[in-house]
Design a protein around this motif. Structure first.
Motif, short mmCIF file in Angstrom:
data_model
loop_
_atom_site.label_atom_id
_atom_site.label_comp_id
_atom_site.label_asym_id
_atom_site.label_seq_id
_atom_site.Cartn_x
_atom_site.Cartn_y
_atom_site.Cartn_z
N THR A 10 -41.48 37.98 73.68
CA THR A 10 -42.91 37.98 73.98
C THR A 10 -43.67 37.86 72.67
N PRO A 11 -44.91 37.38 72.72
CA PRO A 11 -45.68 37.17 71.49
C PRO A 11 -45.77 38.42 70.64
N GLY A 12 -45.49 38.27 69.36
CA GLY A 12 -45.59 39.38 68.42
C GLY A 12 -44.40 40.31 68.41
N LYS A 13 -43.40 40.02 69.23
CA LYS A 13 -42.22 40.89 69.28
C LYS A 13 -40.97 40.12 68.91
N GLU A 14 -39.92 40.85 68.60
CA GLU A 14 -38.66 40.23 68.24
C GLU A 14 -37.98 39.67 69.49
N ARG A 15 -37.09 38.72 69.22
CA ARG A 15 -36.28 38.14 70.30
C ARG A 15 -35.17 39.13 70.64
N ASP A 16 -35.03 39.44 71.93
CA ASP A 16 -34.06 40.42 72.37
C ASP A 16 -32.99 39.78 73.24
N ILE A 17 -31.75 40.23 73.05
CA ILE A 17 -30.66 39.79 73.90
C ILE A 17 -30.74 40.57 75.20
N THR A 68 -16.93 32.88 78.20
CA THR A 68 -16.35 31.92 79.13
C THR A 68 -14.84 32.11 79.29
N GLY A 69 -14.21 32.78 78.32
CA GLY A 69 -12.77 32.98 78.44
C GLY A 69 -12.39 33.85 79.61
N SER A 70 -13.22 34.81 79.93
CA SER A 70 -12.93 35.76 81.01
C SER A 70 -13.93 35.71 82.15
N GLY A 71 -15.13 35.18 81.85
CA GLY A 71 -16.21 35.26 82.82
C GLY A 71 -16.94 36.59 82.77
N ASN A 72 -16.51 37.48 81.87
CA ASN A 72 -17.16 38.79 81.78
C ASN A 72 -18.58 38.66 81.25
N THR A 73 -19.42 39.54 81.73
CA THR A 73 -20.82 39.56 81.34
C THR A 73 -21.23 40.95 80.88
N ASP A 74 -22.35 41.01 80.21
CA ASP A 74 -22.93 42.28 79.79
C ASP A 74 -24.43 42.14 79.90
N TYR A 75 -25.12 43.24 80.24
CA TYR A 75 -26.55 43.18 80.51
C TYR A 75 -27.29 44.32 79.83
N ALA A 76 -28.51 44.03 79.44
CA ALA A 76 -29.39 45.09 78.97
C ALA A 76 -29.80 45.97 80.13
N ASP A 77 -30.07 47.22 79.85
CA ASP A 77 -30.47 48.15 80.92
C ASP A 77 -31.71 47.67 81.66
N SER A 78 -32.58 46.99 80.94
CA SER A 78 -33.85 46.56 81.53
C SER A 78 -33.66 45.52 82.63
N VAL A 79 -32.52 44.83 82.64
CA VAL A 79 -32.30 43.77 83.63
C VAL A 79 -31.08 44.01 84.50
N LYS A 80 -30.31 45.04 84.18
CA LYS A 80 -29.07 45.31 84.91
C LYS A 80 -29.37 45.54 86.38
N GLY A 81 -28.60 44.90 87.23
CA GLY A 81 -28.80 45.02 88.67
C GLY A 81 -29.79 44.03 89.23
N ARG A 82 -30.55 43.37 88.37
CA ARG A 82 -31.53 42.38 88.83
C ARG A 82 -31.21 40.97 88.35
N PHE A 83 -30.60 40.86 87.19
CA PHE A 83 -30.27 39.56 86.61
C PHE A 83 -28.77 39.36 86.65
N THR A 84 -28.37 38.10 86.85
CA THR A 84 -26.95 37.77 86.91
C THR A 84 -26.68 36.47 86.15
N VAL A 85 -25.69 36.52 85.28
CA VAL A 85 -25.29 35.33 84.54
C VAL A 85 -24.05 34.74 85.22
N SER A 86 -24.04 33.44 85.38
CA SER A 86 -22.89 32.75 85.96
C SER A 86 -22.73 31.41 85.26
N ARG A 87 -21.65 30.69 85.63
CA ARG A 87 -21.43 29.40 84.96
C ARG A 87 -20.74 28.44 85.91
N GLU A 88 -20.91 27.17 85.64
CA GLU A 88 -20.15 26.10 86.29
C GLU A 88 -19.49 25.31 85.17
N ASP A 89 -18.21 25.52 85.00
CA ASP A 89 -17.53 24.95 83.85
C ASP A 89 -17.57 23.42 83.84
#
Length: 140
Positions: free
Chosen positions: A41-48, A54-75
């Motif tokens: 957001t403007p004036g703030k740092e970029r946050d992960i 991709t080797g395992s498909g494992n994901t990790d999430y920040a607490d602020s988005v956990k349970g609401r955001f999902t990362v997936s892929r189509e190889d």
């Protein structure tokens, strides 16, 4: 040359959903890699906020988005997605996908958020290949 091209984004009402896409080209298809989703957001740092190995498909999430955001892929399409549900006004930001230059460290076949944050802290934006960014705006 590594390139990341994003699509998706826009405006949505609180409680709504949106999906962002990130097509990555130029990486060695025989090498597993890490993909991160960041927001700023403007004036703030970029946050992960989310990672994918991709080797395992494992994901990790920040607490602020956990349970609401999902990362997936189509190889086959070299595409990574960020599915965002139950969006809230605090989610309003510019969203970026990125992959670290020179590979990534994983633990338990997972690219931990802390590893991504550390790479960003140590190397700044130069430590990653970035997508062009896409704006997500959530109205009340």
């Amino acid at each position: 040359q590594v390139q990341l091209v994003q699509s998706g984004g826009g405006s949505v009402q609180a409680g709504g959903s949106m999906r962002l896409s990130c097509i990555i080209s130029g990486l060695n298809p025989g090498v597993k890699h890490c993909v991160g989703w960041f927001r700023q957001t403007p004036g703030k740092e970029r946050d992960i906020i989310a990672t994918l190995f991709t080797g395992s498909g494992n994901t990790d999430y920040a607490d602020s988005v956990k349970g609401r955001f999902t990362v997936s892929r189509e190889d086959l399409k070299r595409t990574t997605f960020l599915q965002m549900d139950d969006l809230q006004p605090d989610d309003t930001a510019m969203y970026y996908c990125a992959t670290p230059k020179g590979g990534c460290n994983v633990a338990d076949e997972t690219w931990r958020l802390a590893f991504a944050a550390d790479r960003l802290r140590r190397n700044g934006n130069w430590g990653f290949y970035w997508g062009q960014g896409t704006q997500v705006s959530v109205a009340t």
